[in-house]
Design an enzyme around this catalytic site. Structure first.
Site, short mmCIF file in Angstrom:
data_model
loop_
_atom_site.label_atom_id
_atom_site.label_comp_id
_atom_site.label_asym_id
_atom_site.label_seq_id
_atom_site.Cartn_x
_atom_site.Cartn_y
_atom_site.Cartn_z
N SER A 182 0.79 -1.23 0.00
CA SER A 182 0.00 0.00 0.00
C SER A 182 0.82 1.29 0.00
O SER A 182 0.25 2.37 -0.11
CB SER A 182 -0.97 0.01 1.19
OG SER A 182 -2.13 -0.73 0.88
N LYS A 185 0.32 3.78 -2.77
CA LYS A 185 -0.61 4.92 -2.71
C LYS A 185 0.13 6.26 -2.64
O LYS A 185 -0.45 7.30 -2.98
CB LYS A 185 -1.54 4.76 -1.51
CG LYS A 185 -2.50 3.57 -1.62
CD LYS A 185 -3.41 3.47 -0.39
CE LYS A 185 -4.45 2.36 -0.52
NZ LYS A 185 -3.88 1.02 -0.42
N SER A 375 -5.80 3.93 4.26
CA SER A 375 -5.33 2.95 3.26
C SER A 375 -6.50 2.38 2.49
O SER A 375 -6.68 1.16 2.38
CB SER A 375 -4.51 1.84 3.91
OG SER A 375 -3.71 1.18 2.95
#
Length: 542
Positions: A182, A185, A375
């Site tokens: 993640s 991102k 997230s």
């Protein structure tokens, strides 16, 4: 200065550190990114409130980016092509080579027509400006050696840089691609904020159809659109404020019903337009929990229970159809008869079709903060598609990856070894070196790029918010760094990453990235990573 020298001082200063870090960039004026994009919408009158993903992923195989049933297991480029040696020869005060940028084809991207960023490269050696008090490679090596030697980290690569100038201070395997999970991102967010004016809002609207009594619900790519009443909406377990409250489907139904009644219409046929996106809406690692089908129309991110605070809540099978049926029910509650079942539109709505109602999301800047703090995979993929649209690429997984890659290259990010397949980090084939992650963070901290500041303000605060809310706690060995670290988390099966900012023992803001591949339990590996960052927070490291 050794790791323990500043620890006592920090125990007294943690609360102050929290507010200092939390407010570090909060006062920065968010300016437009200057990229080609749709004209920003005015502030809506129909905002209500919204709900988001569960803050913490502890105890699962991943954090709002890990699939169940094995989908999240590392495949493709899951780790380094070399084995870093944390206690070996350090990589200090150096930058990626000049030839490490993206291929020349990136220069042909739509974004390349815009002026290049200013001359100050954020990971260049500091040839001018204040450097007094910078941590040294030797100091960082001494402070971090024992923490980096923790076997629970498995294969670990990392980078530490000065946030003010971007100078790389220390690292190991920092230029070796690893699975970012993640922390992908961060790349999505930087590119999106560079391409899209920060005050842009995503609009969901209803227009008149071609035939009499026909209306079309047009998806604008806002997954935070909510069907909940305003008093039931929360984001990360907290009530939404005026800046973060999502658009309300009920408000849209009320506007539409009022316009229809004013025109003497009380019965309609409803269809819905999904033409904004293209390509397959299903993520490679789709499990109907960590992410919904990526469609431009949905409510409450496609959750079966819109108020769920589960880590990976069940998602509806058809987010667009479910949203349209929810809208039809709200129209009926306003006295409008909706004939039959809502259906996909046969053709895109005409740009000149009369508008019966519209509601707008929070600004892109606020949406980026939300997707980073929690997230949020579904929101990250939506923002990635907005970046694709701004860059004149197809609004698909592939188009979004191309748009992000090209925009980062235009910003001067060294793209050698970077592989992007999505905007959320769910794809195990993504690859980003630690040095690139710290470069992205340094860009967001740069005075040359104030539009990127939401990347920093959206990072979870260690021990307090988002996906770091339950980390850096008592017994973790990292509690003294609570409030002093803001970082994006990342997890896939066997992979854990952490990248963000940390205030060191002398008050200097540093950026860091730690990337691991390990067989240790996820919670154990994360705690080991937290201790690495806590060592940076505890020392001046000269």
């Amino acid at each position: 200065m050794g790791a323990g020298v500043g620890a006592g001082r920090r125990r007294r200063g943690t609360a102050v550190g929290l507010f200092g870090v939390a407010l570090l960039v909060a006062g920065t004026v968010l300016t437009s990114g200057g990229g080609a994009y749709a004209q920003p919408s005015p502030s809506p009158g129909g905002h209500s409130a919204g709900h988001d993903e569960e803050d913490d992923r502890a105890g699962r195989t991943g954090e709002n980016g890990d699939n169940k049933g094995g989908n999240g297991k590392g495949k493709g480029r899951t780790g380094a092509t070399e084995t870093p040696h944390p206690t070996g020869t350090p990589s200090a005060a150096r930058t990626p080579s000049a030839g490490s940028s993206a291929p020349a084809s990136s220069a042909a991207s739509p974004g390349a027509a815009r002026p290049a960023p200013g001359a100050g490269a954020v990971l260049a050696l500091a040839e001018a400006g204040p450097t007094t008090g910078l941590p040294t490679a030797q100091g960082l090596q001494q402070a971090l050696a024992s923490a980096l030697g923790d076997k629970n980290l498995g294969t670990v690569s990392f980078a530490v840089a000065d946030a003010a100038g971007g100078q790389l201070l220390y690292g190991s395997g920092e230029n070796t691609p690893a699975t970012p999970a993640s922390t992908t991102k961060l790349a999505t967010s930087v590119a999106a904020l560079s391409l899209i004016p920060a005050d842009t809002r995503l609009t969901t609207r209803v227009v008149k159809g071609v035939g009499p009594g026909e209306i079309t619900l047009v998806g604008g790519g806002d997954p935070t659109l909510t069907a909940l009443p305003a008093d039931q909406v929360q984001i990360g377990g907290l009530p939404a404020d005026a800046d973060t409250a999502p658009a309300s489907l009920d408000a849209l139904a009320r506007q539409t019903a009022a316009a229809l009644k004013a025109a003497g219409t009380t019965a309609v046929k409803l269809d819905y337009d999904l033409s904004l996106y293209s390509g397959n809406p299903q993520h490679k690692n789709h499990d109907a929990e960590n992410i919904a089908l990526v469609t431009p129309l949905m409510v409450d991110e496609g959750k079966v229970d819109p108020k769920s605070r589960e880590d990976a809540p069940p998602r509806v099978a058809d987010p667009a159809g479910q949203a349209a049926e929810a809208f039809a029910a709200l129209l009926r509650a306003q006295g409008i008869t909706v004939e039959g079942k809502a259906r996909p539109a046969a053709a895109p709505a005409a740009p000149t079709a009369p508008v019966l109602g519209r509601v707008d999301s929070p600004t892109v800047a606020r949406l980026v903060e939300r997707l980073l703090t929690t997230s949020d995979n579904t929101l990250a993929e939506a923002i990635a598609r907005q970046a694709a649209i701004a860059a004149h690429q197809p609004a698909s997984f592939e188009g979004a990856a191309t748009a992000v890659t090209q925009e980062l290259a235009r910003l001067g990010v060294p793209m050698t070894g970077v592989v992007l397949n999505d905007g959320s980090g769910l794809h195990p084939g993504n690859a980003i070196p630690p040095a690139v992650l710290v470069h992205l963070l340094a860009l967001a901290a740069s005075e040359q790029h104030p539009a990127l500041r939401p990347v920093l303000t959206g990072l979870p605060i260690a021990g307090f918010t988002g996906t770091l809310g339950k980390r850096f706690g008592s017994g973790s060995g990292a509690v003294d760094a609570a409030g002093l670290v803001r970082a994006k988390t990342g997890s896939l099966s066997g992979v854990n990453t952490l990248a963000g900012t940390v205030v060191d023992g002398e008050g200097r803001l540093l950026v860091f990235a730690v990337m691991t591949k390990t067989t240790a339990p996820a919670d154990t590996a994360r705690a080991a990573m937290d201790r690495v960052v806590a060592r940076i927070a505890a020392c001046g490291c000269h």
